[in-house]
Design a protein around this motif. Structure first.
Motif, mmCIF file in Angstrom:
data_model
loop_
_atom_site.group_PDB
_atom_site.id
_atom_site.type_symbol
_atom_site.label_atom_id
_atom_site.label_comp_id
_atom_site.label_asym_id
_atom_site.label_seq_id
_atom_site.Cartn_x
_atom_site.Cartn_y
_atom_site.Cartn_z
ATOM 1 N N GLU A 44 -18.345 7.655 81.602
ATOM 2 C CA GLU A 44 -17.377 6.591 81.845
ATOM 3 C C GLU A 44 -16.367 6.455 80.713
ATOM 4 N N VAL A 45 -16.706 6.906 79.523
ATOM 5 C CA VAL A 45 -15.785 6.803 78.390
ATOM 6 C C VAL A 45 -14.728 7.897 78.438
ATOM 7 N N ASN A 46 -15.169 9.125 78.689
ATOM 8 C CA ASN A 46 -14.250 10.262 78.715
ATOM 9 C C ASN A 46 -13.692 10.557 80.106
ATOM 10 N N LEU A 47 -14.068 9.725 81.088
ATOM 11 C CA LEU A 47 -13.547 9.849 82.455
ATOM 12 C C LEU A 47 -13.776 11.247 83.013
ATOM 13 N N LEU A 48 -15.036 11.649 83.065
ATOM 14 C CA LEU A 48 -15.357 12.943 83.646
ATOM 15 C C LEU A 48 -16.760 12.931 84.247
ATOM 16 N N ALA A 49 -16.991 13.896 85.109
ATOM 17 C CA ALA A 49 -18.316 14.120 85.689
ATOM 18 C C ALA A 49 -18.666 15.588 85.534
ATOM 19 N N ILE A 50 -19.938 15.862 85.322
ATOM 20 C CA ILE A 50 -20.430 17.238 85.275
ATOM 21 C C ILE A 50 -21.411 17.395 86.432
ATOM 22 N N VAL A 51 -21.148 18.375 87.289
ATOM 23 C CA VAL A 51 -21.934 18.528 88.510
ATOM 24 C C VAL A 51 -22.310 19.988 88.724
ATOM 25 N N GLU A 52 -23.363 20.181 89.490
ATOM 26 C CA GLU A 52 -23.710 21.514 89.983
ATOM 27 C C GLU A 52 -22.902 21.789 91.252
ATOM 28 N N PRO A 53 -22.813 23.041 91.680
ATOM 29 C CA PRO A 53 -21.846 23.389 92.728
ATOM 30 C C PRO A 53 -22.149 22.835 94.105
ATOM 31 N N ASN A 54 -23.435 22.531 94.402
ATOM 32 C CA ASN A 54 -23.712 22.098 95.769
ATOM 33 C C ASN A 54 -23.840 20.588 95.919
ATOM 34 N N VAL A 55 -23.277 19.850 94.983
ATOM 35 C CA VAL A 55 -23.133 18.409 95.179
ATOM 36 C C VAL A 55 -22.135 18.174 96.314
ATOM 37 N N ILE A 56 -22.514 17.359 97.294
ATOM 38 C CA ILE A 56 -21.620 17.061 98.408
ATOM 39 C C ILE A 56 -20.480 16.170 97.914
ATOM 40 N N THR A 57 -19.268 16.494 98.324
ATOM 41 C CA THR A 57 -18.082 15.805 97.816
ATOM 42 C C THR A 57 -18.164 14.297 98.013
ATOM 43 N N GLY A 58 -18.547 13.870 99.200
ATOM 44 C CA GLY A 58 -18.641 12.439 99.472
ATOM 45 C C GLY A 58 -19.691 11.750 98.626
ATOM 46 N N ASP A 59 -20.785 12.456 98.307
ATOM 47 C CA ASP A 59 -21.821 11.872 97.448
ATOM 48 C C ASP A 59 -21.290 11.652 96.035
ATOM 49 N N LEU A 60 -20.506 12.612 95.522
ATOM 50 C CA LEU A 60 -19.909 12.433 94.206
ATOM 51 C C LEU A 60 -18.933 11.261 94.220
ATOM 52 N N GLN A 61 -18.093 11.184 95.241
ATOM 53 C CA GLN A 61 -17.150 10.078 95.323
ATOM 54 C C GLN A 61 -17.872 8.734 95.301
ATOM 55 N N ALA A 62 -18.936 8.620 96.080
ATOM 56 C CA ALA A 62 -19.679 7.351 96.130
ATOM 57 C C ALA A 62 -20.306 7.033 94.778
ATOM 58 N N ALA A 63 -20.835 8.049 94.101
ATOM 59 C CA ALA A 63 -21.502 7.825 92.815
ATOM 60 C C ALA A 63 -20.530 7.340 91.754
ATOM 61 N N VAL A 64 -19.355 7.931 91.684
ATOM 62 C CA VAL A 64 -18.413 7.516 90.640
ATOM 63 C C VAL A 64 -17.760 6.183 90.988
ATOM 64 N N GLU A 65 -17.588 5.895 92.271
ATOM 65 C CA GLU A 65 -16.989 4.618 92.646
ATOM 66 C C GLU A 65 -17.914 3.448 92.351
ATOM 67 N N ARG A 66 -19.219 3.700 92.310
ATOM 68 C CA ARG A 66 -20.159 2.625 91.954
ATOM 69 C C ARG A 66 -19.958 2.139 90.523
ATOM 70 N N VAL A 67 -19.343 2.951 89.668
ATOM 71 C CA VAL A 67 -19.072 2.519 88.297
ATOM 72 C C VAL A 67 -17.570 2.323 88.073
ATOM 73 N N GLY A 68 -16.817 2.141 89.167
ATOM 74 C CA GLY A 68 -15.404 1.814 89.051
ATOM 75 C C GLY A 68 -14.484 2.989 88.800
ATOM 76 N N LEU A 69 -14.971 4.215 89.035
ATOM 77 C CA LEU A 69 -14.145 5.405 88.837
ATOM 78 C C LEU A 69 -13.828 6.049 90.183
#
Length: 461
Positions: free
Chosen positions: A102-127
């Motif tokens: 949240e400080v550096n405004l980035l996410a580190i993910v493995e390749p088979n993370v579903i796009t919508g799941d990532l969007q939901a996860a970051v939006e839960r913390v206001g990103l």
């Protein structure tokens, strides 16, 4: 191709016997993608981590066995199809979000993370992770990176490549490399990160991705405008741009597509029956700015001749409009059995001319061609629909070339999102000069001197 027993046993030692499959059902399933065309693999292996993938690559190089990386298998260009058999390296076990910073405004993910799941996860913390492919509930981030996916929000926010800061990847020679990093500015050496973004799995197997995030816009407002004709809807896009508004999304949908999604879902929440075309828009940002921009968008649509302009009254109505929009592609199965899907793109100001071209093609070749897409960035999905009739399929193939040649003549491109894969490789020379193709082949050779990674893709055979 016939694989020696010691090769399969070698895969089992690397990934575990439970993660190596040679049964006919699995080979057939992993031999195709969203194109519904393909070739069975000879073996499917499901590694967990870059070290296992590197070992698999070295084994394939030793035996001269081709290998193809595969994510969620939702692609529309055949990029994950094993045309020459060999090994499909399924990344399905590599589906973890490793970090949301949240400080550096980035996410580190493995390749088979579903796009919508990532969007939901970051939006839960206001990103916010803006790239928004229609298949976001099914497609994986690794595939989005490999194809440089876009989506409705590309007009304002850009495509996947604007959000990839760094990668970990396995080269076709077995080395593990790290490109880029956690910083936004980095001009050290060649930009290998963005050489790999959009390379369609032909240069390396991506195993980890560092993504840039932005703060989540606090307010969104969705506007639906209906029109008598596609020409009026296309002119509305021009009027909106003249208002100097940059919506988060501008989607244009023609009558045939509206009718198809209504049949498929049994609802008409996108537009009333008889609508000639629809424009679906979204503006986002601070509340005061959103209210002003939504009003300016409505005025622009009325100037272009909108028959009705509505603003979503609440979040539920907004979500319903976008849910139905995302079902447009699968709904086309109600039109005909076979779909030749082209994601062409032209400069925004050329959209009216693109639809004039499409009307001529429909008439001359007697074809059903529902169209919809991201009018804000000129990326229109042209769907040539045919039944399984040889004569009609022949007309469709003739129309494909006329379409793509016409798009290039309009200063556009034959693919804005889906990539080339094998489905469009025969059309590559319409857009690229021989010297450009030769240069790309040299890049391919530098990464993959033995030619074992995802062979048969991009380049005309």
């Amino acid at each position: 191709m016939a694989l020696p027993p010691e090769f399969v046993s070698g895969l089992e030692r690397i990934a575990g016997a439970d993660h190596v499959r040679i049964d006919a059902t699995t080979l057939q399933t992993y031999g195709t993608d969203g194109t519904k065309r393909g070739h069975p693999a000879d073996v499917v292996v499901m590694p967990d981590g870059a070290d296992q993938i590197a070992a698999i690559v070295r084994l394939c190089a030793q035996h001269g066995v081709p290998l193809v990386p595969r994510g969620a298998g939702t692609g529309y260009s055949g990029g994950a199809v094993p045309l020459e058999g060999g090994v499909v390296v399924s990344l399905e076990r590599m589906n973890r979000i490793l970090q949301i910073d949240e400080v550096n405004l980035l996410a580190i993910v493995e390749p088979n993370v579903i796009t919508g799941d990532l969007q939901a996860a970051v939006e839960r913390v206001g990103l916010f992770y803006p790239p928004d492919p229609a298949s976001l509930k099914r497609s994986a981030i690794g595939g989005n990176v490999a194809e440089c996916a876009g989506g409705p929000r590309a007009f304002k926010y850009g495509t996947t490549k604007q959000y990839v800061l760094g990668l970990e990847a396995v080269l076709p020679t077995g080395e593990i490399v790290e490109t880029g990093g956690k910083v936004v500015k980095n001009v050290v050496g060649y930009d290998l990160t963005h050489v790999l973004v959009g390379s369609e799995g032909t240069l390396a197997i991506i195993t980890k991705i560092i993504l840039r995030l932005v703060p989540k816009p606090p307010v969104q407002s969705t506007v639906r405008a209906t029109f008598r004709t596609v020409a009026d809807a296309a002119n509305a896009v021009t009027e909106i741009i003249r208002e100097r508004v940059v919506p988060a999304a501008i989607e244009l949908v023609d009558r045939d597509s509206l009718d198809a999604v209504a049949r498929y879902l049994g609802v008409r929440s996108l537009a009333p029956e008889g609508t000639g075309a629809l424009v679906l828009l979204e503006v986002d940002g601070l509340a005061e700015a959103v209210a002003e921009e939504a009003s300016r968008v409505e005025r622009a649509c009325r100037r272009a001749g909108a028959t009705e302009v509505l603003r979503a009254r609440d979040e539920a109505e907004r979500e319903e409009l976008w849910r139905v929009r995302r079902e447009l592609s699968p709904s086309l199965k109600t039109v005909a059995a076979i779909k030749f899907n082209h994601d062409v793109v032209v400069p925004k100001g050329r959209i009216p001319q693109l639809f004039e071209l499409l009307e001529r093609i429909k008439s001359e070749y007697r074809l059903r061609i529902p169209c919809f897409g991201h009018a804000g960035d000129g990326n229109i999905h042209v769907n040539i629909m045919v039944d399984d009739v040889e004569e009609e399929i022949g007309r469709a193939h003739e129309a494909e070339r006329v379409l793509l040649e016409g798009v290039v003549a309009l200063e556009g491109s034959i693919s804005g999102e889906h990539g080339i894969g094998f489905a469009k490789s025969k059309f590559l020379t319409i857009e690229l000069e021989p010297d450009e193709i030769a240069l790309m082949r040299r890049v391919k050779y530098a990464f993959d001197p033995r030619g074992i990674l995802n062979p048969g893709k991009i380049f005309p055979q």
